[in-house]
Design an enzyme around this catalytic site. Structure first.
Site, PDB file in Angstrom:
ATOM      1  N   LYS A  47       0.834  -1.212   0.000  1.00 17.20           N
ATOM      2  CA  LYS A  47       0.000   0.000   0.000  1.00 17.20           C
ATOM      3  C   LYS A  47       0.865   1.257   0.000  1.00 17.20           C
ATOM      4  CE  LYS A  47      -1.612   1.712   3.953  1.00 17.20           C
ATOM      5  NZ  LYS A  47      -1.345   3.104   4.313  1.00 17.20           N
ATOM      6  N   ASN A  48       1.868   1.290   0.882  1.00 19.53           N
ATOM      7  CA  ASN A  48       2.651   2.514   1.046  1.00 19.53           C
ATOM      8  C   ASN A  48       3.629   2.756  -0.086  1.00 19.53           C
ATOM      9  OD1 ASN A  48       1.188   3.095   3.262  1.00 19.53           O
ATOM     10  ND2 ASN A  48       2.709   2.371   4.738  1.00 19.53           N
ATOM     11  N   CYS A 141      -4.553  12.905  12.059  1.00 25.50           N
ATOM     12  CA  CYS A 141      -5.399  11.712  11.916  1.00 25.50           C
ATOM     13  C   CYS A 141      -5.416  10.979  13.237  1.00 25.50           C
ATOM     14  CB  CYS A 141      -4.879  10.816  10.792  1.00 25.50           C
ATOM     15  SG  CYS A 141      -3.455   9.863  11.301  1.00 25.50           S
ATOM     16  N   ARG A 146       0.630  14.781  12.723  1.00 25.35           N
ATOM     17  CA  ARG A 146       1.247  14.541  11.392  1.00 25.35           C
ATOM     18  C   ARG A 146       1.475  15.829  10.606  1.00 25.35           C
ATOM     19  NH1 ARG A 146      -0.947   8.927   9.342  1.00 25.35           N
ATOM     20  NH2 ARG A 146       1.014   8.952   8.221  1.00 25.35           N
ATOM     21  N   ASP A 334       4.213   0.406  12.145  1.00 25.56           N
ATOM     22  CA  ASP A 334       3.020  -0.196  11.533  1.00 25.56           C
ATOM     23  C   ASP A 334       2.808  -1.648  11.956  1.00 25.56           C
ATOM     24  OD1 ASP A 334       3.431   1.553   8.335  1.00 25.56           O
ATOM     25  OD2 ASP A 334       2.828   2.232  10.325  1.00 25.56           O
ATOM     26  N   ARG A 426      -8.859   0.207   4.318  1.00 29.65           N
ATOM     27  CA  ARG A 426      -7.910   1.151   3.746  1.00 29.65           C
ATOM     28  C   ARG A 426      -6.592   0.475   3.387  1.00 29.65           C
ATOM     29  NH1 ARG A 426      -5.992   4.858   7.468  1.00 29.65           N
ATOM     30  NH2 ARG A 426      -4.644   5.256   5.679  1.00 29.65           N
TER      31      ARG A 426
HETATM   32  C1  EPZ Z   1       4.457   6.780   6.314  1.00 33.74           C
HETATM   33  O1  EPZ Z   1       3.730   7.875   6.863  1.00 33.74           O
HETATM   34  C2  EPZ Z   1       3.444   5.641   6.180  1.00 33.74           C
HETATM   35  N1  EPZ Z   1       2.354   6.062   5.324  1.00 33.74           N
HETATM   36  C3  EPZ Z   1       2.894   5.278   7.552  1.00 33.74           C
HETATM   37  O2  EPZ Z   1       2.055   4.130   7.401  1.00 33.74           O
HETATM   38  C4  EPZ Z   1       4.039   4.888   8.461  1.00 33.74           C
HETATM   39  O3  EPZ Z   1       3.547   4.656   9.752  1.00 33.74           O
HETATM   40  C5  EPZ Z   1       5.070   6.029   8.518  1.00 33.74           C
HETATM   41  O4  EPZ Z   1       5.519   6.365   7.197  1.00 33.74           O
HETATM   42  C6  EPZ Z   1       6.294   5.654   9.337  1.00 33.74           C
HETATM   43  O5  EPZ Z   1       6.870   4.496   8.873  1.00 33.74           O
HETATM   44  C7  EPZ Z   1       2.528   6.054   3.976  1.00 33.74           C
HETATM   45  O6  EPZ Z   1       3.564   5.749   3.441  1.00 33.74           O
HETATM   46  C8  EPZ Z   1       1.341   6.436   3.158  1.00 33.74           C
HETATM   47  P1  EPZ Z   1       6.612  10.081   8.530  1.00 33.74           P
HETATM   48  P2  EPZ Z   1       4.375   9.354   6.883  1.00 33.74           P
HETATM   49  O7  EPZ Z   1       6.621  11.319   7.719  1.00 33.74           O
HETATM   50  O8  EPZ Z   1       5.172   9.560   5.659  1.00 33.74           O
HETATM   51  C9  EPZ Z   1       6.705  13.408  11.933  1.00 33.74           C
HETATM   52  C10 EPZ Z   1       0.166   2.766   7.746  1.00 33.74           C
HETATM   53  O9  EPZ Z   1      -0.290   2.244   8.779  1.00 33.74           O
HETATM   54  N2  EPZ Z   1       6.786  14.398  10.833  1.00 33.74           N
HETATM   55  O10 EPZ Z   1       7.800   9.202   8.484  1.00 33.74           O
HETATM   56  O11 EPZ Z   1       3.302  10.312   7.175  1.00 33.74           O
HETATM   57  C11 EPZ Z   1       5.313  12.744  11.998  1.00 33.74           C
HETATM   58  O12 EPZ Z   1       4.393  13.528  12.662  1.00 33.74           O
HETATM   59  C12 EPZ Z   1       0.666   4.228   7.766  1.00 33.74           C
HETATM   60  O13 EPZ Z   1       0.259   2.183   6.661  1.00 33.74           O
HETATM   61  C13 EPZ Z   1       6.993  15.728  11.148  1.00 33.74           C
HETATM   62  O14 EPZ Z   1       7.101  16.106  12.311  1.00 33.74           O
HETATM   63  O15 EPZ Z   1       5.323   9.202   8.154  1.00 33.74           O
HETATM   64  C14 EPZ Z   1       5.603  11.441  12.692  1.00 33.74           C
HETATM   65  O16 EPZ Z   1       5.578  11.613  14.061  1.00 33.74           O
HETATM   66  C15 EPZ Z   1       0.380   4.914   9.052  1.00 33.74           C
HETATM   67  N3  EPZ Z   1       7.039  16.626  10.126  1.00 33.74           N
HETATM   68  C16 EPZ Z   1       7.004  11.116  12.203  1.00 33.74           C
HETATM   69  O17 EPZ Z   1       7.575  12.319  11.686  1.00 33.74           O
HETATM   70  C17 EPZ Z   1       6.926  16.262   8.805  1.00 33.74           C
HETATM   71  O18 EPZ Z   1       6.968  17.126   7.894  1.00 33.74           O
HETATM   72  C18 EPZ Z   1       7.024  10.044  11.115  1.00 33.74           C
HETATM   73  O19 EPZ Z   1       6.258  10.479  10.040  1.00 33.74           O
HETATM   74  C19 EPZ Z   1       6.731  14.899   8.512  1.00 33.74           C
HETATM   75  C20 EPZ Z   1       6.658  13.975   9.541  1.00 33.74           C
END
Ligand code: EPZ
Length: 459
Positions: A47-48, A141, A146, A334, A426
């Site tokens: 998915k990701n 969410c 996020r 995840d 989803r």
């Molecule tokens: C991706 O989300 C995945 N989603 C998530 O999977 C997964 O949990 C996550 O990476 C971590 O592995 C998709 O790929 C669609 P991050 P993403 O940016 O890109 C903070 C699932 O269950 N952050 O690595 O949104 C953020 O708040 C989903 O399949 C900032 O502070 O994750 C979080 O605490 C859920 N500022 C941390 O970093 C930013 O600009 C990790 O977020 C971006 C992120």
């Protein structure tokens, strides 16, 4: 059926519809626990990866084909967003053809973006391709606030002007070429999304971009491989330093998406929690190193039977272990909820520390409803293993929490009913069918109708 100019658009022939959550939740999942599983399960595309590669197709002025695309609600939603931006999409089986040759629209519609956080991924490719992008802020969410500050700061470092106004991120590049410029970007946190956004934006930028402290997730490497197949110049994806040398444009490709390591991990836990021997493929075992290590720590064996095939041999009695979620190659957030269900039923005390998302422990209360003994202390869940869980009515609070409740229901004594299936749909393709093929007793029933068709489920 989606209509455009009176003609039917053959897009989501066998994709679940993308009805709003409330409309979709007219069904619950009923599980009769205590069944041993056996056999083999086929793992779907990731998915990701699918979501970000679909956004990546916006970079290409020619037709691209993606294979091994899972049928998921989120994929359907990303498709609708791309369509709204002018992309033509056609789906046949697990193959998706995307044609972004005539995109003109730089504004992603709020009503669609609000249903899918990952839609923010379009900002990088739109800015790179058109020099302008207007994308609603995705907002928080169930699992956390996020923010997208790292995405925005990186795009600004590449020369974009970015204003956030009335919930809208307005980004544009000044100058005649409207082209982003290469830059050196250090990410304060190895964010998956920010790494992917900046890597896509840099593929068409003028000059070289270096992303330091980049995310190393397999989906990031899959995106880089897709972009490279379209002619992009990218090195180091999958490590913490990625270098991209911008090119004027990209060309058509036919690319197959990696298997879903989180779906695979979920099935491995299904085997361990029901003390069942099962096999699964296709998988990339290296993508599951941290997950396999923790399965071995609880006493299970995971055997690589063939290059892309794993066998789970359960332990009779799972042992406790501690887990801390971390960016890849650390233990994936995840998989945290699924392991919490497993450790709730293991011998001894375990501690799970969630470090990636600030609000991803909401499944604890539901697992405790099933007889688990879990206490929360900040971002730590302190788990005292119990010999048995008992079936109960529970509510899924997010995607991976829903998977954890399904796993707990498979192991529990009696019947479990799960509400909130829009979360499950989803991210899991035909989960019930796959589990039924392994011998699980579960079914989705409409809440309005006579809830159970299987006499054994009547209580
Ligand atoms: C991706 O989300 C995945 N989603 C998530 O999977 C997964 O949990 C996550 O990476 C971590 O592995 C998709 O790929 C669609 P991050 P993403 O940016 O890109 C903070 C699932 O269950 N952050 O690595 O949104 C953020 O708040 C989903 O399949 C900032 O502070 O994750 C979080 O605490 C859920 N500022 C941390 O970093 C930013 O600009 C990790 O977020 C971006 C992120």
């Amino acid at each position: 059926m989606l209509m455009q100019e009176g003609k039917a658009i053959t897009f989501t022939s066998n994709l679940p519809n993308t009805l709003a959550a409330s409309e979709e939740d007219s069904a619950i999942l009923e599980i009769l626990g205590g069944q041993r599983l056996s056999g083999h399960v086929t793992i779907s595309g990731a998915k990701n990866s699918a979501l970000v590669l679909m956004a990546g197709a916006l970079l290409c002025p020619q037709e691209c084909r993606l294979r091994n695309v899972p049928s998921l609600v989120d994929v359907g939603r990303m498709g609708e967003i791309l369509r709204a931006l002018g992309v033509k999409l056609e789906r046949q089986g697990d193959c998706l053809t995307l044609n972004a040759s005539s995109i003109g629209e730089s504004r992603a519609p709020y009503e669609l973006v609000s249903q899918l956080r990952a839609s923010f991924f379009v900002i990088g490719p739109l800015l790179a391709r058109l020099g302008v992008a207007r994308v609603p802020l995705p907002g928080g969410c169930a699992i956390g606030a996020r923010p997208v500050d790292l995405h925005v700061r990186g795009l600004q470092a590449m020369g974009a002007e970015v204003q956030i106004d009335h919930g809208m991120v307005n980004a544009y590049v000044r100058g005649a070429s409207k082209r982003l410029k290469g830059a050196k970007i250090y990410l304060d946190y190895p964010s998956v999304g920010a790494t992917e956004t900046l890597m896509m934006a840099a593929t068409l930028a003028d000059g070289e971009t270096i992303i330091e402290n980049a995310a190393q997730e397999p989906e990031v490497a899959d995106l880089a491989n897709f972009c490279r197949a379209m002619g992009a110049k990218i090195w180091g994806a999958g490590t913490n330093t990625i270098t991209i040398s911008g090119v004027p444009s990209l060309y058509s490709t036919d690319y197959s998406i990696i298997p879903d390591r989180i779906e695979a991990g979920t099935f491995l836990v299904a085997g361990a929690i029901t003390c069942s021997e099962i096999s699964l493929s296709p998988v990339v075992p290296d993508h599951l190193t941290a997950v396999i290590a923790k399965l071995q720590a609880v006493g299970a064996q995971v055997i690589t039977e063939a290059p892309h095939r794993l066998r789970l041999i359960p332990s009779d009695r799972n042992r406790a272990t501690d887990i801390e979620t971390l960016p890849y190659p650390g233990f994936p957030t995840d998989m945290q909820a699924q392991f919490m269900a497993l450790l709730a039923l293991s011998e001894g005390n375990s501690v799970i520390t969630e470090t990636v998302f600030e609000n991803r422990l909401r499944h604890v209360a539901e697992l405790n409803r099933m007889g688990a003994n879990i206490r929360l202390k900040g971002c730590n869940a302190i788990i005292q293993g119990v010999p048995m869980l008992s079936g109960a009515p529970v509510v899924a609070t997010d995607l991976r929490a829903s998977a954890a409740l399904v796993l707990a229901g498979l192991a529990a004594n009696g019947k479990t009913t799960i509400q909130g299936l829009h979360h499950l749909d989803r991210g899991y393709e035909q989960l019930e069918t796959k589990l039924q093929k392994l011998g699980a007793r579960l079914q989705r029933v409409k809440v309005s109708s006579d809830s159970s068709k299987d006499p054994a489920l009547k209580t």
